[in-house]
Design a protein around this motif. Sequence first.
Motif, PDB file in Angstrom:
ATOM      1  N   THR A  28      15.215  42.325  21.239  1.00  0.00           N
ATOM      2  CA  THR A  28      16.130  41.259  21.642  1.00  0.00           C
ATOM      3  C   THR A  28      15.349  39.948  21.690  1.00  0.00           C
ATOM      4  N   LEU A  29      16.081  38.855  21.767  1.00  0.00           N
ATOM      5  CA  LEU A  29      15.425  37.551  21.823  1.00  0.00           C
ATOM      6  C   LEU A  29      14.635  37.370  23.119  1.00  0.00           C
ATOM      7  N   ASP A  30      15.051  38.035  24.175  1.00  0.00           N
ATOM      8  CA  ASP A  30      14.337  37.932  25.449  1.00  0.00           C
ATOM      9  C   ASP A  30      12.886  38.349  25.270  1.00  0.00           C
ATOM     10  N   GLY A  31      11.994  37.533  25.850  1.00  0.00           N
ATOM     11  CA  GLY A  31      10.583  37.872  25.764  1.00  0.00           C
ATOM     12  C   GLY A  31       9.950  37.535  24.432  1.00  0.00           C
ATOM     13  N   HIS A  32      10.651  36.689  23.646  1.00  0.00           N
ATOM     14  CA  HIS A  32      10.118  36.301  22.346  1.00  0.00           C
ATOM     15  C   HIS A  32      10.249  34.804  22.135  1.00  0.00           C
ATOM     16  N   ALA A  33       9.360  34.305  21.295  1.00  0.00           N
ATOM     17  CA  ALA A  33       9.479  32.949  20.784  1.00  0.00           C
ATOM     18  C   ALA A  33       9.857  33.058  19.308  1.00  0.00           C
ATOM     19  N   ILE A  34      10.765  32.190  18.898  1.00  0.00           N
ATOM     20  CA  ILE A  34      11.183  32.146  17.496  1.00  0.00           C
ATOM     21  C   ILE A  34      10.877  30.742  16.970  1.00  0.00           C
ATOM     22  N   GLY A  35      10.240  30.683  15.843  1.00  0.00           N
ATOM     23  CA  GLY A  35       9.901  29.401  15.246  1.00  0.00           C
ATOM     24  C   GLY A  35      10.427  29.284  13.829  1.00  0.00           C
ATOM     25  N   TRP A  36      10.668  28.046  13.441  1.00  0.00           N
ATOM     26  CA  TRP A  36      11.002  27.747  12.044  1.00  0.00           C
ATOM     27  C   TRP A  36       9.852  26.951  11.438  1.00  0.00           C
ATOM     28  N   PHE A  37       9.430  27.382  10.266  1.00  0.00           N
ATOM     29  CA  PHE A  37       8.386  26.688   9.516  1.00  0.00           C
ATOM     30  C   PHE A  37       8.930  26.384   8.121  1.00  0.00           C
ATOM     31  N   ARG A  38       8.286  25.478   7.441  1.00  0.00           N
ATOM     32  CA  ARG A  38       8.650  25.226   6.052  1.00  0.00           C
ATOM     33  C   ARG A  38       7.389  24.978   5.236  1.00  0.00           C
ATOM     34  N   GLN A  39       7.518  25.244   3.956  1.00  0.00           N
ATOM     35  CA  GLN A  39       6.398  25.017   3.058  1.00  0.00           C
ATOM     36  C   GLN A  39       6.906  24.334   1.799  1.00  0.00           C
ATOM     37  N   ALA A  40       6.472  23.112   1.605  1.00  0.00           N
ATOM     38  CA  ALA A  40       6.797  22.377   0.386  1.00  0.00           C
ATOM     39  C   ALA A  40       5.827  22.803  -0.709  1.00  0.00           C
ATOM     40  N   PRO A  41       6.199  22.624  -1.969  1.00  0.00           N
ATOM     41  CA  PRO A  41       5.316  23.026  -3.071  1.00  0.00           C
ATOM     42  C   PRO A  41       3.940  22.387  -2.955  1.00  0.00           C
ATOM     43  N   GLY A  42       2.920  23.225  -2.999  1.00  0.00           N
ATOM     44  CA  GLY A  42       1.551  22.737  -2.954  1.00  0.00           C
ATOM     45  C   GLY A  42       1.072  22.277  -1.599  1.00  0.00           C
ATOM     46  N   LYS A  43       1.855  22.547  -0.560  1.00  0.00           N
ATOM     47  CA  LYS A  43       1.475  22.085   0.775  1.00  0.00           C
ATOM     48  C   LYS A  43       1.333  23.249   1.739  1.00  0.00           C
TER      49      LYS A  43
END
Length: 128
Positions: A28-43
């Motif tokens: 479950t979401l409880d007890g967790h961290a959720i992150g969003w990341f992104r990656q552009a080409p070559g970065k």
Amino acid sequence: QVHLQQSGGGLVQPGGSLRLSCTFSGRTLDGHAIGWFRQAPGKEYEFVAGINWSAGRIVHDDSVLGRFTISGSNIENTVYLEMKIVNLGDTGVYYCAAEETGGATLRVPTRQYEYTYWGQGTQVTVSA
């Protein structure tokens, strides 16, 4: 077994909107961290936004502050990234990631190495 299933993404015009979803299964979401990341080409991977569910803490990177919003639903076990007023610099592959905090920390992890579980990634292309 923990699994992150992403949906959303695609092609969007500058100034447009898009919503990404990340459904968390096996825990479950409880007890967790959720992150969003992104990656552009070559970065490198870039932190976009994150939520420490148990702590109720949310962080957005300055580059998306006021345009993107992270939120979640305990019932759906899903975290969302609402993207508005997108620009060309928002193009990239977006990943959601999860880490177990056990409620032991109030902070939102912002580094790639701080997350153990990762979604499959989804392409977001901003183009006229």
